[in-house]
Structure formats: C-alpha cells, structure tokens
Design a protein around this motif. Structure first.
Motif, PDB file in Angstrom:
ATOM      1  N   THR A  10       1.000  -1.109   0.033  1.00 39.36           N
ATOM      2  CA  THR A  10      -0.014   0.072   0.192  1.00 39.36           C
ATOM      3  C   THR A  10       0.950   1.362  -0.033  1.00 39.36           C
ATOM      4  O   THR A  10       1.742   1.315   0.753  1.00 39.36           O
ATOM      5  CB  THR A  10      -0.757  -0.010   1.354  1.00 39.36           C
ATOM      6  N   ASP A  11       0.601   2.053  -0.827  1.00 43.37           N
ATOM      7  CA  ASP A  11       1.211   3.281  -1.042  1.00 43.37           C
ATOM      8  C   ASP A  11       2.865   3.259  -0.680  1.00 43.37           C
ATOM      9  O   ASP A  11       3.224   3.812   0.246  1.00 43.37           O
ATOM     10  CB  ASP A  11       0.807   4.454  -0.108  1.00 43.37           C
ATOM     11  N   ILE A  45      -2.686   2.107  -4.199  1.00 44.29           N
ATOM     12  CA  ILE A  45      -2.175   3.508  -4.399  1.00 44.29           C
ATOM     13  C   ILE A  45      -3.442   4.309  -3.814  1.00 44.29           C
ATOM     14  O   ILE A  45      -4.665   4.240  -4.493  1.00 44.29           O
ATOM     15  CB  ILE A  45      -1.652   4.166  -5.749  1.00 44.29           C
ATOM     16  N   THR A  46      -3.343   5.081  -2.734  1.00 41.90           N
ATOM     17  CA  THR A  46      -4.712   5.903  -2.327  1.00 41.90           C
ATOM     18  C   THR A  46      -4.940   7.005  -2.746  1.00 41.90           C
ATOM     19  O   THR A  46      -6.047   7.502  -3.138  1.00 41.90           O
ATOM     20  CB  THR A  46      -4.643   5.943  -0.693  1.00 41.90           C
ATOM     21  N   ASP A  51       4.164  11.722  -0.757  1.00 38.11           N
ATOM     22  CA  ASP A  51       4.541  10.830   0.054  1.00 38.11           C
ATOM     23  C   ASP A  51       3.708   9.478   0.159  1.00 38.11           C
ATOM     24  O   ASP A  51       3.796   8.765   1.051  1.00 38.11           O
ATOM     25  CB  ASP A  51       4.432  11.485   1.760  1.00 38.11           C
ATOM     26  N   HIS A  52       2.862   9.333  -0.848  1.00 40.04           N
ATOM     27  CA  HIS A  52       1.964   8.129  -1.022  1.00 40.04           C
ATOM     28  C   HIS A  52       2.247   7.508  -2.484  1.00 40.04           C
ATOM     29  O   HIS A  52       1.919   6.368  -2.880  1.00 40.04           O
ATOM     30  CB  HIS A  52       0.545   8.381  -0.760  1.00 40.04           C
ATOM     31  N   TRP A 126      -8.958  10.402  -4.869  1.00 37.73           N
ATOM     32  CA  TRP A 126      -8.184   9.904  -3.683  1.00 37.73           C
ATOM     33  C   TRP A 126      -9.329   9.058  -2.868  1.00 37.73           C
ATOM     34  O   TRP A 126     -10.233   9.108  -3.014  1.00 37.73           O
ATOM     35  CB  TRP A 126      -7.895  10.903  -2.810  1.00 37.73           C
ATOM     36  N   GLY A 142      -5.689   4.946   3.796  1.00 39.54           N
ATOM     37  CA  GLY A 142      -4.969   6.040   3.484  1.00 39.54           C
ATOM     38  C   GLY A 142      -5.042   7.049   4.129  1.00 39.54           C
ATOM     39  O   GLY A 142      -5.053   7.171   5.474  1.00 39.54           O
ATOM     40  N   ASP A 143      -4.757   8.430   3.729  1.00 40.75           N
ATOM     41  CA  ASP A 143      -4.755   9.728   4.503  1.00 40.75           C
ATOM     42  C   ASP A 143      -6.173   9.863   4.627  1.00 40.75           C
ATOM     43  O   ASP A 143      -6.946  10.070   3.428  1.00 40.75           O
ATOM     44  CB  ASP A 143      -4.125  10.969   3.822  1.00 40.75           C
ATOM     45  N   GLU A 166      -5.116   6.064   9.442  1.00 37.47           N
ATOM     46  CA  GLU A 166      -4.228   7.390   9.449  1.00 37.47           C
ATOM     47  C   GLU A 166      -4.662   8.060  10.781  1.00 37.47           C
ATOM     48  O   GLU A 166      -5.607   8.231  11.169  1.00 37.47           O
ATOM     49  CB  GLU A 166      -4.306   8.317   8.407  1.00 37.47           C
TER      50      GLU A 166
END
Length: 166
Positions: A10-11, A45-46, A51-52, A126, A142-143, A166
């Motif tokens: 993930t990411d 990928i989120t 940074d991801h 996203w 994710g974020d 997160e």
C-alpha cells in the motif's frame, strides 16, 4: 500485507525524502530493501501526494508487481513512471473488482484531497481500500480525517479483522 496468500503493498515509499525540500521519513529507514521484496500481487495507491505515490519507488518496483490499483486519473502518473498501461487499473469510489477467485478489492472514499503541484488540486481521485480474501478482511484508510463515510464503509463491508487508519 500478506492476506490469504496474496502479497499487497500500500502506497509504497522506499525513499528517505519524497520531495527535494521536504522532510525526511518520519519513521526511520524502510523495513525491507526492494531487492528483498517477493513478487507483489497488487499495489494499492490511495492518492497522488508525493508521500504516497513515489516516482523513484514505482520505477524500482514495477517489474515485481502484477497489478497497480489507483484512483481515477492517477494511472497517467504511473505510466509516466514506467508502469505499462496493462498493469494499471483505475477505480472510482465504491467500485469493486475481483482480481482473484474469492478475493475482493473495493475502493472507498476518504476525507482528503489530491494534487502534486500548486494548480492540480483535486484533479485526480483519492480514497481508501477494502481488501477481502476468503478468510480475512482489511480496511486501509490511506490519509483521512474522520468523516461519516467510515460508518458507511463499516456497514457495507465490515466488520474487519484488521484496520489501518491514518
């Protein structure tokens, strides 16, 4: 993530800095060298923040990855990093895909935004992921800030065996 026999990243970010003037990794060194990675079934990928979605990492790992899942409009970034188009699947919120028998990937909303520059805010999607194998269910936010969507995701896909938020 190793879930029901599938290997998922993930990411992935295998760089100490994601942007030239930005901060260093907040959690120290990466836990595993790229050379030590096994073949990866899926990369999730989120969103497209540096940074991801790390260009240097994607360039180094894409030959070990079977498929990349990404939000709508992020596939172009992956292609520009050298990932063949046939290895990219773009998803919209609430879209579900079955990449393997008895295995579900669902892309869900988060409370966040996208953008890689000053003038491209929210031009790509996203989100978060539900990963459901035959025996286990995982949620990866994710974020995200807290939002009512978490309740909807839980009602639709939960309960989860493991949740990464997160």
């Amino acid at each position: 993530i190793n879930i029901d026999g599938k290997i998922i990243l993930t990411d992935p970010v295998y760089e100490n800095k994601t942007v030239f003037m930005g901060p260093s990794r907040y959690n120290g060194d990466v836990p595993l060298f790229i050379e030590e990675l096994p073949e990866i079934d899926l990369v999730l990928i989120t969103h497209n923040h540096y940074d991801h979605l790390n260009k240097a990492t994607i360039e180094k790992i894409h030959h070990k990855v079977k498929v990349f899942y990404a939000p709508l409009m992020v596939g172009a970034d992956l292609e520009s990093f050298g990932v063949p188009r046939e290895k990219i699947v773009e998803l919209d919120w609430w879209e579900e895909i079955i990449p393997f028998e008895n295995f579900l990937i669902a892309f869900a909303p988060t409370q966040h935004f996208s953008g890689r520059g000053l003038f491209d805010r929210d031009e790509t999607l996203w989100g978060s992921y539900v990963i459901k194998g035959l025996h286990h269910k995982i949620y990866f936010s994710g974020d995200s800030g807290y939002f009512e969507g978490f309740k909807l995701i839980g009602e639709k896909y939960g309960p989860f065996d493991y949740t990464m938020m997160e």
